[in-house]
Scaffold this motif. Sequence first.
Motif, short mmCIF file in Angstrom:
data_model
loop_
_atom_site.label_atom_id
_atom_site.label_comp_id
_atom_site.label_asym_id
_atom_site.label_seq_id
_atom_site.Cartn_x
_atom_site.Cartn_y
_atom_site.Cartn_z
N MET A 101 -6.90 85.08 24.44
CA MET A 101 -5.99 85.45 23.35
C MET A 101 -5.52 86.90 23.49
N ASN A 102 -6.43 87.81 23.81
CA ASN A 102 -6.11 89.23 23.87
C ASN A 102 -5.24 89.54 25.07
N PHE A 103 -4.16 90.27 24.84
CA PHE A 103 -3.21 90.51 25.92
C PHE A 103 -3.82 91.31 27.06
N ARG A 104 -4.65 92.31 26.75
CA ARG A 104 -5.26 93.11 27.82
C ARG A 104 -6.11 92.24 28.74
N GLU A 105 -6.83 91.29 28.15
CA GLU A 105 -7.63 90.38 28.96
C GLU A 105 -6.73 89.49 29.81
N LEU A 106 -5.66 88.99 29.21
CA LEU A 106 -4.68 88.22 29.98
C LEU A 106 -4.15 89.04 31.15
N GLN A 107 -3.79 90.28 30.86
CA GLN A 107 -3.21 91.15 31.87
C GLN A 107 -4.14 91.34 33.06
N ARG A 108 -5.44 91.45 32.79
CA ARG A 108 -6.40 91.64 33.87
C ARG A 108 -6.55 90.40 34.75
N GLU A 109 -6.22 89.24 34.19
CA GLU A 109 -6.50 88.00 34.90
C GLU A 109 -5.27 87.35 35.53
N VAL A 110 -4.15 88.07 35.56
CA VAL A 110 -2.96 87.56 36.24
C VAL A 110 -2.48 88.59 37.26
N ALA A 111 -1.63 88.13 38.17
CA ALA A 111 -1.16 88.96 39.27
C ALA A 111 0.16 89.63 38.93
N PHE A 112 0.15 90.64 38.08
CA PHE A 112 1.33 91.45 37.83
C PHE A 112 1.58 92.34 39.06
N PRO A 113 2.82 92.46 39.50
CA PRO A 113 3.12 93.50 40.50
C PRO A 113 2.74 94.87 39.93
N VAL B 247 4.24 97.72 31.78
CA VAL B 247 3.58 97.05 30.65
C VAL B 247 2.64 98.02 29.94
N ASP B 248 1.86 98.77 30.72
CA ASP B 248 0.94 99.75 30.12
C ASP B 248 1.71 100.78 29.30
N ALA B 249 2.84 101.23 29.82
CA ALA B 249 3.64 102.22 29.09
C ALA B 249 4.21 101.62 27.81
N LEU B 250 4.62 100.36 27.87
CA LEU B 250 5.13 99.68 26.68
C LEU B 250 4.06 99.58 25.60
N LEU B 251 2.84 99.21 26.01
CA LEU B 251 1.74 99.10 25.06
C LEU B 251 1.40 100.45 24.43
N GLU B 252 1.47 101.51 25.21
CA GLU B 252 1.20 102.85 24.67
C GLU B 252 2.25 103.25 23.64
N ARG B 253 3.52 102.95 23.92
CA ARG B 253 4.58 103.28 22.96
C ARG B 253 4.43 102.45 21.69
N LYS B 254 4.07 101.17 21.85
CA LYS B 254 3.89 100.31 20.69
C LYS B 254 2.77 100.84 19.80
N ALA B 255 1.70 101.36 20.39
CA ALA B 255 0.57 101.86 19.62
C ALA B 255 0.93 103.11 18.81
N ARG B 256 2.01 103.80 19.20
CA ARG B 256 2.40 105.02 18.50
C ARG B 256 3.57 104.83 17.56
N TRP C 30 -4.07 90.30 19.23
CA TRP C 30 -3.46 90.20 20.56
C TRP C 30 -3.63 91.48 21.36
N GLY C 31 -3.91 92.58 20.66
CA GLY C 31 -4.19 93.83 21.37
C GLY C 31 -3.04 94.80 21.43
N PHE C 32 -2.02 94.63 20.58
CA PHE C 32 -0.94 95.62 20.58
C PHE C 32 -0.44 95.92 19.16
N PRO C 33 -1.35 96.39 18.28
CA PRO C 33 -0.93 96.74 16.92
C PRO C 33 -0.14 98.05 16.90
N SER C 34 0.66 98.20 15.85
CA SER C 34 1.31 99.48 15.55
C SER C 34 0.50 100.17 14.46
N PRO C 35 0.73 101.46 14.24
CA PRO C 35 0.00 102.14 13.16
C PRO C 35 0.21 101.49 11.79
#
Length: 263
Positions: free
Chosen positions: A180-192, A199-208, A35-40
């Motif tokens: 399936m991949n969240f980043r691809e989904l994110q690019r193809e929808v109209a998020f404010p 969302v980007d900040a959440l994904l960065e925290r999840k990755a760490r 999905w594109g948001f694994p943790s270590p």
Amino acid sequence: MNPKIVAEIRTRLTELENRANISIPLAIESGSRAWGFPSPDSDYDCRFIFVRPLEQTFTLFPVRDVIEEPLTPVFDINGWDLGKALRLMYSGNAVIVEWLKSVFSYHVNEAFRAAALELADEVCDRRLIGKHYYHLVRAQMHRLNFLQGEVSLKKTLYILRPLTALMWLSEHPGRAIAPMNFRELQREVAFPDLVSEKVDALLERKARSSEMGTEQVDSVLSEFMLSKYESFESWATAGRESDGRRAEIDIFWRHWSSELHPE
């Protein structure tokens, strides 16, 4: 993806094919890594489709249509019989389509995957796919008390991903298979813009963070998710438009059951 773990999963799949006398035309990584948001410390969620010999497939007394390997802190390996996978696809369960679209493959018969994706394009009903994603969101919303208090980053994303898939379906009328991949989904929808930044900040925290790291959900993000969830309530009772595609699925099932395990 750790190369040694990937190699170990491939070895285990080969051993499973020999031990259970099955053929595996598709084995992929699912879950947070795909999905594109694994943790270590994310484990490896290997999912596969399998076919048994014809005398076990075409029988009045079928055996269990799921194979589950012992669960460990690193390996989560299980799969569905082809018939089960196709019935779930037809009923609107998006999981099998996500498996077909995963970019992380352990073992793939490319002709099978191409044919299965073509079938999915023909038989998947966007109403039922949307209903599937809506109920994923609703289950998590209720489980997390509508994002009140401390919530794991993982569970927040377990709401955000299907919610974004619903946004994608709403913004792409006439199509049924969301990325399936969240980043691809994110690019193809109209998020404010502000929501997209959150969302980007959440994904960065999840990755760490660890897999079960928790925090109070950002108010901008929680308000957006709650608002979107409420606006998508019409998906809750969506129904199939037509039952006219069953023959195609049967043809696919018979062909690949014979093709993949003919003896």
